[in-house]
Design a protein around this motif. Structure first.
Motif, PDB file in Angstrom:
ATOM      1  N   ARG A  53      24.557-113.082 -60.014  1.00 59.31           N
ATOM      2  CA  ARG A  53      23.243-113.026 -60.680  1.00 59.31           C
ATOM      3  C   ARG A  53      23.170-114.040 -61.809  1.00 59.31           C
ATOM      4  O   ARG A  53      22.164-114.731 -61.973  1.00 59.31           O
ATOM      5  CB  ARG A  53      22.990-111.623 -61.219  1.00 59.31           C
ATOM      6  N   ALA A  54      24.241-114.160 -62.595  1.00 57.55           N
ATOM      7  CA  ALA A  54      24.243-115.115 -63.706  1.00 57.55           C
ATOM      8  C   ALA A  54      24.138-116.540 -63.190  1.00 57.55           C
ATOM      9  O   ALA A  54      23.429-117.370 -63.759  1.00 57.55           O
ATOM     10  CB  ALA A  54      25.515-114.946 -64.538  1.00 57.55           C
ATOM     11  N   ARG A  55      24.837-116.826 -62.095  1.00 54.46           N
ATOM     12  CA  ARG A  55      24.772-118.155 -61.497  1.00 54.46           C
ATOM     13  C   ARG A  55      23.356-118.453 -61.015  1.00 54.46           C
ATOM     14  O   ARG A  55      22.847-119.553 -61.201  1.00 54.46           O
ATOM     15  CB  ARG A  55      25.757-118.235 -60.334  1.00 54.46           C
ATOM     16  N   GLU A  57      20.585-117.166 -62.206  1.00 52.91           N
ATOM     17  CA  GLU A  57      19.721-117.348 -63.377  1.00 52.91           C
ATOM     18  C   GLU A  57      19.891-118.738 -63.960  1.00 52.91           C
ATOM     19  O   GLU A  57      18.934-119.344 -64.411  1.00 52.91           O
ATOM     20  CB  GLU A  57      20.034-116.289 -64.432  1.00 52.91           C
ATOM     21  N   ARG A  58      21.136-119.253 -63.962  1.00 55.20           N
ATOM     22  CA  ARG A  58      21.368-120.600 -64.482  1.00 55.20           C
ATOM     23  C   ARG A  58      20.679-121.642 -63.617  1.00 55.20           C
ATOM     24  O   ARG A  58      20.172-122.629 -64.118  1.00 55.20           O
ATOM     25  CB  ARG A  58      22.861-120.901 -64.547  1.00 55.20           C
ATOM     26  N   VAL A  59      20.640-121.417 -62.326  1.00 55.96           N
ATOM     27  CA  VAL A  59      19.979-122.360 -61.423  1.00 55.96           C
ATOM     28  C   VAL A  59      18.472-122.317 -61.643  1.00 55.96           C
ATOM     29  O   VAL A  59      17.807-123.345 -61.617  1.00 55.96           O
ATOM     30  CB  VAL A  59      20.322-122.028 -59.946  1.00 55.96           C
ATOM     31  N   ASP A  60      17.925-121.132 -61.896  1.00 54.12           N
ATOM     32  CA  ASP A  60      16.484-120.991 -62.095  1.00 54.12           C
ATOM     33  C   ASP A  60      16.010-121.579 -63.412  1.00 54.12           C
ATOM     34  O   ASP A  60      14.905-122.081 -63.505  1.00 54.12           O
ATOM     35  CB  ASP A  60      16.078-119.511 -62.039  1.00 54.12           C
ATOM     36  N   SER A  61      16.822-121.508 -64.461  1.00 58.95           N
ATOM     37  CA  SER A  61      16.394-122.022 -65.762  1.00 58.95           C
ATOM     38  C   SER A  61      17.038-123.385 -65.993  1.00 58.95           C
ATOM     39  O   SER A  61      18.214-123.576 -65.733  1.00 58.95           O
ATOM     40  CB  SER A  61      16.793-121.065 -66.883  1.00 58.95           C
ATOM     41  N   GLU A  63      18.865-126.484 -67.703  1.00 56.14           N
ATOM     42  CA  GLU A  63      19.869-126.577 -68.759  1.00 56.14           C
ATOM     43  C   GLU A  63      19.403-127.562 -69.819  1.00 56.14           C
ATOM     44  O   GLU A  63      18.767-128.568 -69.518  1.00 56.14           O
ATOM     45  CB  GLU A  63      21.195-127.070 -68.188  1.00 56.14           C
ATOM     46  N   THR A  65      20.220-130.338 -72.691  1.00 55.02           N
ATOM     47  CA  THR A  65      21.278-131.267 -73.042  1.00 55.02           C
ATOM     48  C   THR A  65      21.526-131.144 -74.528  1.00 55.02           C
ATOM     49  O   THR A  65      20.751-130.538 -75.272  1.00 55.02           O
ATOM     50  CB  THR A  65      20.886-132.712 -72.670  1.00 55.02           C
TER      51      THR A  65
END
Length: 87
Positions: A53-55, A57-61, A63, A65
C-alpha cells in the motif's frame, strides 16, 4: 495423510521416546508453537500488505526534489506572519 495404522505406530514411537507422562506437555508445547508460527506468518503478511500500500501511495503522489515544497492552499505560518506584518 497417514492412515490408522501409521498413526498408531507414530504414537507408539512417541510413547517409547518421551514416556507417557511427558506426552501432554509435548502436545501443549507443539500447540503453542503452532499458534506462535501462525501469528508470525499473519504479521509478516500484514507487513507485506502495508508495504505494498505504501509503495502504491508513493507511485500515486509525485515525489518532491530537494528544495521543493508541496503545493499548499494555505501558506506556512512563517509566510502568513510576514504577510500580516507588511514586510
Amino acid at each position: 495423510m497417514p492412515g490408522g495404522w501409521e498413526l498408531l505406530v507414530i504414537l507408539l514411537v512417541l510413547v517409547l521416546l518421551f514416556g507417557a507422562s511427558k506426552l501432554p506437555q509435548l502436545a501443549r508445547s507443539l500447540g503453542q508453537s503452532a499458534r506462535v508460527f501462525k501469528a508470525e506468518a499473519r504479521g509478516m503478511q500484514e507487513d507485506d500488505e502495508a508495504a505494498t500500500r505504501a509503495r502504491a501511495e508513493r507511485v500515486d503522489s509525485p515525489e518532491l526534489t530537494r528544495g521543493e515544497r508541496a503545493a499548499s492552499t494555505t501558506p506556512p505560518a512563517r509566510d502568513r506572519q510576514r504577510d500580516e506584518s507588511g514586510n
